[in-house]
Structures are given as structure tokens and as C-alpha cells.
Design an enzyme around this catalytic site. Structure first.
Site, PDB file in Angstrom:
ATOM      1  CG  ASP A 133      88.288  -1.954  12.536  1.00  0.00           C
ATOM      2  OD1 ASP A 133      89.184  -2.535  13.069  1.00  0.00           O
ATOM      3  OD2 ASP A 133      87.593  -2.317  11.561  1.00  0.00           O
ATOM      4  CD  GLU A 156      90.042 -10.561  10.963  1.00  0.00           C
ATOM      5  OE1 GLU A 156      90.039  -9.652  10.459  1.00  0.00           O
ATOM      6  OE2 GLU A 156      89.097 -11.243  11.633  1.00  0.00           O
ATOM      7  CG  HIS A 205      96.197  -4.379  14.755  1.00  0.00           C
ATOM      8  ND1 HIS A 205      96.761  -5.361  14.351  1.00  0.00           N
ATOM      9  CD2 HIS A 205      94.977  -4.874  14.787  1.00  0.00           C
ATOM     10  CE1 HIS A 205      96.205  -6.498  13.994  1.00  0.00           C
ATOM     11  NE2 HIS A 205      94.821  -6.074  14.598  1.00  0.00           N
ATOM     12  CG  HIS A 224      91.360  -3.850  17.972  1.00  0.00           C
ATOM     13  ND1 HIS A 224      90.450  -3.733  16.802  1.00  0.00           N
ATOM     14  CD2 HIS A 224      92.379  -4.801  17.655  1.00  0.00           C
ATOM     15  CE1 HIS A 224      90.964  -5.046  15.898  1.00  0.00           C
ATOM     16  NE2 HIS A 224      92.031  -5.381  16.517  1.00  0.00           N
TER      17      HIS A 224
HETATM   18  P1  AMP Z   1      92.718  -8.129  14.080  1.00  0.00           P
HETATM   19  O1  AMP Z   1      91.581  -9.243  14.115  1.00  0.00           O
HETATM   20  O2  AMP Z   1      93.011  -7.960  15.560  1.00  0.00           O
HETATM   21  O3  AMP Z   1      93.940  -8.544  13.468  1.00  0.00           O
HETATM   22  O4  AMP Z   1      92.096  -6.868  13.495  1.00  0.00           O
HETATM   23  C1  AMP Z   1      92.112  -6.483  12.316  1.00  0.00           C
HETATM   24  C2  AMP Z   1      91.306  -5.406  12.072  1.00  0.00           C
HETATM   25  O5  AMP Z   1      91.703  -4.806  10.940  1.00  0.00           O
HETATM   26  C3  AMP Z   1      89.663  -5.786  12.067  1.00  0.00           C
HETATM   27  O6  AMP Z   1      89.172  -5.286  12.998  1.00  0.00           O
HETATM   28  C4  AMP Z   1      89.521  -5.267  10.597  1.00  0.00           C
HETATM   29  O7  AMP Z   1      88.136  -4.617  10.526  1.00  0.00           O
HETATM   30  C5  AMP Z   1      90.366  -4.278  10.329  1.00  0.00           C
HETATM   31  N1  AMP Z   1      90.962  -3.900   8.880  1.00  0.00           N
HETATM   32  C6  AMP Z   1      91.042  -4.803   7.973  1.00  0.00           C
HETATM   33  N2  AMP Z   1      91.259  -4.088   6.807  1.00  0.00           N
HETATM   34  C7  AMP Z   1      91.405  -2.654   7.321  1.00  0.00           C
HETATM   35  C8  AMP Z   1      91.425  -1.357   6.335  1.00  0.00           C
HETATM   36  N3  AMP Z   1      91.633  -1.486   5.212  1.00  0.00           N
HETATM   37  N4  AMP Z   1      91.108  -0.233   7.149  1.00  0.00           N
HETATM   38  C9  AMP Z   1      90.999  -0.222   8.299  1.00  0.00           C
HETATM   39  N5  AMP Z   1      90.765  -1.412   9.272  1.00  0.00           N
HETATM   40  C10 AMP Z   1      90.872  -2.623   8.679  1.00  0.00           C
END
Ligand code: AMP
Length: 125
Positions: free
Chosen positions: A39, A105, A110, A112
Site C-alpha cells: 500500500d 476508495e 482488494h 488489505h
Molecule cells: P480502500 O479505502 O479500502 O479502498 O483502500 C484503498 C487503498 O489503496 C488505500 O489504503 C490507499 O493507500 C491505497 N492506494 C491508493 N493508491 C495506491 C497506489 N498507487 N499504490 C498502492 N496503494 C494505493
């Protein structure tokens, strides 16, 4: 009949762009079905995201449309990443945000994977 929690997949989302190689990622695992990478804004010493390679928005979308091999491949990839990173002991947390109330987001499914310290209560109080 459309499945609740599914909708039009947005091909411009950031994980779709990572999968197409348009933007870089710090890869930890890749196979036929899945990609795992660190992440960009880690919330724990180890914070890895595991994503299916195909176009799924949510758990509902994935569980309704993905094939058996694809589902097995994704679940195995999550387990393999944790094993390869040596996280079985003292443990780790898996979490998937789905939809608005969970604060999802990025509209590409995905999981985590958090580890590297005591992770506290399951939900913020
Ligand atoms: P969510 O809120 O569960 O949708 O998590 C989205 C995650 O994607 C967040 O923890 C972000 O920090 C991560 N994220 C966003 N852009 C990137 C990227 N380019 N590379 C890696 N992680 C990312």
C-alpha cells in the site's frame, strides 16, 4: 437480474491502471489470477493489498461472477502472501472495504493485509 453491490466497472481506477502497468507498484506477488503490492500509504509496518486481476468492484461482484479457479486462485494468493512474508506468527489482519459505509476508495476489489505490530481492536471505537 443485476447483483446488488455490482455496477459499471471504472477502467480508470488506480488499481486498473496498476494492472495495465501504467503506474508502478511495489509488487510482492503475482500469479495468473492475482497481484499483491505494498500500500502506498501504509497503516501498519506491513500493509499489502491483494487484488484479483480481472475487473471486479466488490465482494458481491467477485463472488457472483468469478469462476471457481479464479476464486480459489485469489484466496490462495492471499494465504501465500501472508506465508511468504512470514506473518503466520505472531499473526496479521485481513480486511476488505466494500462500498460507502466501509469507506471503499478504490472501486476494484482488494483485500488489505496488515501486520508487524499489535493491531488493536477490530474497529475504531
Ligand atoms: P480502500 O479505502 O479500502 O479502498 O483502500 C484503498 C487503498 O489503496 C488505500 O489504503 C490507499 O493507500 C491505497 N492506494 C491508493 N493508491 C495506491 C497506489 N498507487 N499504490 C498502492 N496503494 C494505493
Amino acid at each position: 437480474m443485476p447483483v446488488k453491490g455490482t455496477g459499471e466497472y471504472d477502467d480508470t481506477n488506480i488499481f486498473a491502471r496498476i494492472l495495465r502497468g501504467e503506474i508502478p507498484c511495489r509488487k510482492v506477488h503475482e500469479d495468473q489470477w492475482s497481484l499483491a503490492f505494498h500500500d502506498i500509504n501504509p497503516q501498519a509496518p506491513t500493509h499489502v493489498l491483494v487484488i484479483p486481476k480481472a475487473r471486479y468492484i466488490s465482494w458481491a461482484d467477485f463472488s457472483a461472477r468469478a469462476g471457481e479457479a479464479e476464486i480459489a486462485g485469489f484466496v490462495r494468493a492471499v494465504g501465500q502472501v501472508a506465508r511468504d512474508l512470514g506473518l503466520e506468527e505472531p499473526g496479521y489482519r485481513l480486511l476488505a472495504n466494500i462500498g460507502e459505509h466501509a469507506g471503499q476508495e478504490v472501486p476494484h476489489l482488494h483485500v488489505h493485509l496488515f501486520a508487524g505490530r499489535g493491531l488493536g481492536p477490530m474497529l475504531a471505537r
